[in-house]
Design an enzyme around this catalytic site. Structure first.
Site, PDB file in Angstrom:
ATOM      1  N   ALA A 179      -4.439   1.269   8.613  1.00 55.40           N
ATOM      2  CA  ALA A 179      -5.807   1.443   8.693  1.00 55.40           C
ATOM      3  C   ALA A 179      -6.299   2.524   9.345  1.00 55.40           C
ATOM      4  O   ALA A 179      -7.091   3.292   9.381  1.00 55.40           O
ATOM      5  CB  ALA A 179      -6.722   0.072   9.190  1.00 55.40           C
TER       6      ALA A 179
ATOM      7  N   LYS B 102       0.818  -1.180   0.062  1.00 59.15           N
ATOM      8  CA  LYS B 102       0.051  -0.017  -0.127  1.00 59.15           C
ATOM      9  C   LYS B 102       0.741   1.286  -0.028  1.00 59.15           C
ATOM     10  O   LYS B 102       0.252   2.219  -0.646  1.00 59.15           O
ATOM     11  CB  LYS B 102      -0.902  -0.054   1.189  1.00 59.15           C
ATOM     12  CG  LYS B 102      -2.239  -0.958   1.117  1.00 59.15           C
ATOM     13  CD  LYS B 102      -3.150  -0.606   2.167  1.00 59.15           C
ATOM     14  CE  LYS B 102      -4.293  -1.547   2.024  1.00 59.15           C
ATOM     15  NZ  LYS B 102      -5.362  -1.252   2.954  1.00 59.15           N
TER      16      LYS B 102
HETATM   17  P1  NAP Z   1      -0.912  -2.502  10.939  1.00 59.30           P
HETATM   18  O1  NAP Z   1      -0.578  -1.604   9.731  1.00 59.30           O
HETATM   19  O2  NAP Z   1      -0.160  -3.698  11.084  1.00 59.30           O
HETATM   20  O3  NAP Z   1      -1.331  -1.811  11.866  1.00 59.30           O
HETATM   21  C1  NAP Z   1      -1.933  -2.190  13.195  1.00 59.30           C
HETATM   22  C2  NAP Z   1      -0.967  -1.317  14.394  1.00 59.30           C
HETATM   23  O4  NAP Z   1      -1.685  -1.840  15.816  1.00 59.30           O
HETATM   24  C3  NAP Z   1       0.508  -1.766  14.380  1.00 59.30           C
HETATM   25  O5  NAP Z   1       1.023  -0.523  14.714  1.00 59.30           O
HETATM   26  C4  NAP Z   1       0.554  -2.532  15.434  1.00 59.30           C
HETATM   27  O6  NAP Z   1       1.807  -2.762  16.258  1.00 59.30           O
HETATM   28  C5  NAP Z   1      -0.796  -2.216  16.472  1.00 59.30           C
HETATM   29  N1  NAP Z   1      -0.710  -3.061  17.683  1.00 59.30           N
HETATM   30  C6  NAP Z   1      -0.761  -4.428  17.785  1.00 59.30           C
HETATM   31  N2  NAP Z   1      -0.993  -4.765  18.853  1.00 59.30           N
HETATM   32  C7  NAP Z   1      -1.716  -3.832  19.546  1.00 59.30           C
HETATM   33  C8  NAP Z   1      -2.270  -3.548  20.838  1.00 59.30           C
HETATM   34  N3  NAP Z   1      -2.513  -4.605  21.648  1.00 59.30           N
HETATM   35  N4  NAP Z   1      -2.656  -2.493  21.129  1.00 59.30           N
HETATM   36  C9  NAP Z   1      -2.523  -1.418  20.371  1.00 59.30           C
HETATM   37  N5  NAP Z   1      -1.988  -1.345  19.176  1.00 59.30           N
HETATM   38  C10 NAP Z   1      -1.399  -2.709  18.743  1.00 59.30           C
HETATM   39  O7  NAP Z   1      -2.288  -3.086  10.248  1.00 59.30           O
HETATM   40  P2  NAP Z   1      -3.568  -2.502   9.553  1.00 59.30           P
HETATM   41  O8  NAP Z   1      -3.298  -2.621   7.985  1.00 59.30           O
HETATM   42  O9  NAP Z   1      -3.498  -0.927  10.076  1.00 59.30           O
HETATM   43  O10 NAP Z   1      -4.757  -3.121   9.607  1.00 59.30           O
HETATM   44  C11 NAP Z   1      -5.142  -3.224  11.216  1.00 59.30           C
HETATM   45  C12 NAP Z   1      -6.512  -4.021  11.342  1.00 59.30           C
HETATM   46  O11 NAP Z   1      -7.319  -3.615  10.432  1.00 59.30           O
HETATM   47  C13 NAP Z   1      -6.490  -5.387  10.969  1.00 59.30           C
HETATM   48  O12 NAP Z   1      -7.101  -6.615  11.813  1.00 59.30           O
HETATM   49  C14 NAP Z   1      -6.941  -5.508   9.480  1.00 59.30           C
HETATM   50  O13 NAP Z   1      -7.562  -6.652   9.140  1.00 59.30           O
HETATM   51  C15 NAP Z   1      -8.130  -4.253   9.715  1.00 59.30           C
HETATM   52  N6  NAP Z   1      -8.447  -3.649   8.301  1.00 59.30           N
HETATM   53  C16 NAP Z   1      -9.661  -3.964   7.932  1.00 59.30           C
HETATM   54  C17 NAP Z   1      -9.978  -3.273   6.761  1.00 59.30           C
HETATM   55  C18 NAP Z   1     -11.578  -3.627   6.328  1.00 59.30           C
HETATM   56  O14 NAP Z   1     -11.731  -3.143   5.051  1.00 59.30           O
HETATM   57  N7  NAP Z   1     -12.373  -3.836   7.265  1.00 59.30           N
HETATM   58  C19 NAP Z   1      -9.199  -2.662   6.071  1.00 59.30           C
HETATM   59  C20 NAP Z   1      -7.782  -2.620   6.459  1.00 59.30           C
HETATM   60  C21 NAP Z   1      -7.369  -3.246   7.542  1.00 59.30           C
HETATM   61  P3  NAP Z   1       3.043  -3.790  15.676  1.00 59.30           P
HETATM   62  O15 NAP Z   1       3.213  -3.365  14.428  1.00 59.30           O
HETATM   63  O16 NAP Z   1       3.900  -3.735  16.781  1.00 59.30           O
HETATM   64  O17 NAP Z   1       1.924  -5.222  15.835  1.00 59.30           O
END
Ligand code: NAP
Length: 282
Positions: A134, A69
């Site tokens: 996200a 992305k």
């Molecule tokens: P990402 O880039 O990995 O971001 C997630 C963030 O949350 C990371 O910085 C991670 O840290 C942090 N994190 C992990 N565990 C945590 C905790 N216990 N407390 C606080 N922060 C924590 O992922 P993303 O792409 O943003 O996606 C996040 C979520 O949204 C996923 O579950 C994804 O499936 C969902 N999503 C849904 C859609 C939709 O269309 N519904 C679209 C995009 C994403 P670390 O890097 O250290 O793990």
């Protein structure tokens, strides 16, 4: 399919879990458009070559997912200002020989909030857990839509800090707060809690936040759509709070992508039905 079939798709790594092909192919069929949507697994080191090849063979548009992305941006011809500010592209369209990048993730969340919960962000206060891609897209769009306050917490403090800095730069008049620890008392004054971490995708995952932060009027959203009901949402529902999972965001980011590609109104209810069926089968 014939020699005129237009090709769309999604690039990511991994990508075989994606529900986007089912959703977009059902929309093409329903609108009687001669097009197909495929999943292309592209290794990070092959991204540039893949994009050059996709343009050469005339792929008309595609979605971009993890881990491309952010890294696809330098290889696109133009990037829509919102996507540039968010720093991530999830939708690309081929227009007059140019690849143009957009981000429909955050708008997809807003559309879901408005359609499913009948909530407009204007004047509301949101607490976001996680500061990844996200959260970035959702946070930016919430502020763009007039949210009054945004609070952010990430397990990696520097990630939350850098998102707060970026958001403050673009929304100097908004109230944007950094939480360095998880709150452990009711989130008084906040209208909506959003889980934008992956915590909750696996059965064995711990709860992302202690439910004692809930208050009776809090709306609890989880961006996770598989499983459709995370532990967080289950507990919120047991306390009779209003909730929303990530399916609406997934659906509407796809709806917006499809509309960018085709210039037509997307068949939303068909796309939703196919998505729900595919997720239920997993
Ligand atoms: P990402 O880039 O990995 O971001 C997630 C963030 O949350 C990371 O910085 C991670 O840290 C942090 N994190 C992990 N565990 C945590 C905790 N216990 N407390 C606080 N922060 C924590 O992922 P993303 O792409 O943003 O996606 C996040 C979520 O949204 C996923 O579950 C994804 O499936 C969902 N999503 C849904 C859609 C939709 O269309 N519904 C679209 C995009 C994403 P670390 O890097 O250290 O793990």
């Amino acid at each position: 399919m014939d020699a005129h079939t237009k090709i769309y798709g999604i690039i990511g790594y991994p990508v075989r879990h994606s529900f986007s092909p089912v959703m977009h192919n059902s929309a093409f069929q329903s609108a009687k458009i001669n097009a197909v949507y495929l999943a292309f697994e592209v290794l990070p080191e092959n991204l540039k070559d893949a994009l050059v090849g996709m343009k050469a063979i005339g792929i008309q548009g595609f979605n971009v997912t993890i881990p491309h992305k952010e890294t696809c941006i330098p290889f696109l011809d133009e990037v829509y200002p919102t996507a540039k500010i968010i720093g991530a592209v999830n939708t690309v369209v081929l227009k007059e020989g140019k690849f143009i990048g957009y981000n429909t993730d955050g708008k997809g969340f807003i559309r879901a909030l408005e359609t499913e919960l009948k909530i407009k962000p204007r004047g509301k206060r949101f607490f976001i857990l996680g500061a990844g891609g996200a959260a970035r897209a959702v946070g930016f769009n919430l502020l763009q839509e007039g949210a009054r306050e945004l609070a952010l917490y990430d397990i990696v403090r520097s990630k939350a800090e850098s998102l707060v800095i970026d958001l403050r730069l673009h929304f100097p008049n908004a109230q944007i707060e950094l939480f360095t620890n998880l709150p452990n008392s009711p989130l008084k004054g906040f209208n909506c809690l959003i889980n934008a971490t992956p915590l909750g995708m696996k059965k064995e995952d711990a709860l992302v936040i202690d439910p004692k932060v809930f208050h009776p009027k809090l709306i609890v959203c989880d961006l996770i759509y598989n499983p459709p009901q995370t532990k967080l949402l289950k507990i919120a529902q047991s306390k009779r709070l209003r909730t929303m999972n990530g399916l609406g965001m997934l659906l509407y980011q796809g709806v917006l992508s499809w509309e960018i590609w085709t210039g037509k109104k997307a068949p939303v209810s068909i796309m939703r039905k196919e998505l729900e069926k595919a997720i239920a089968k997993k």
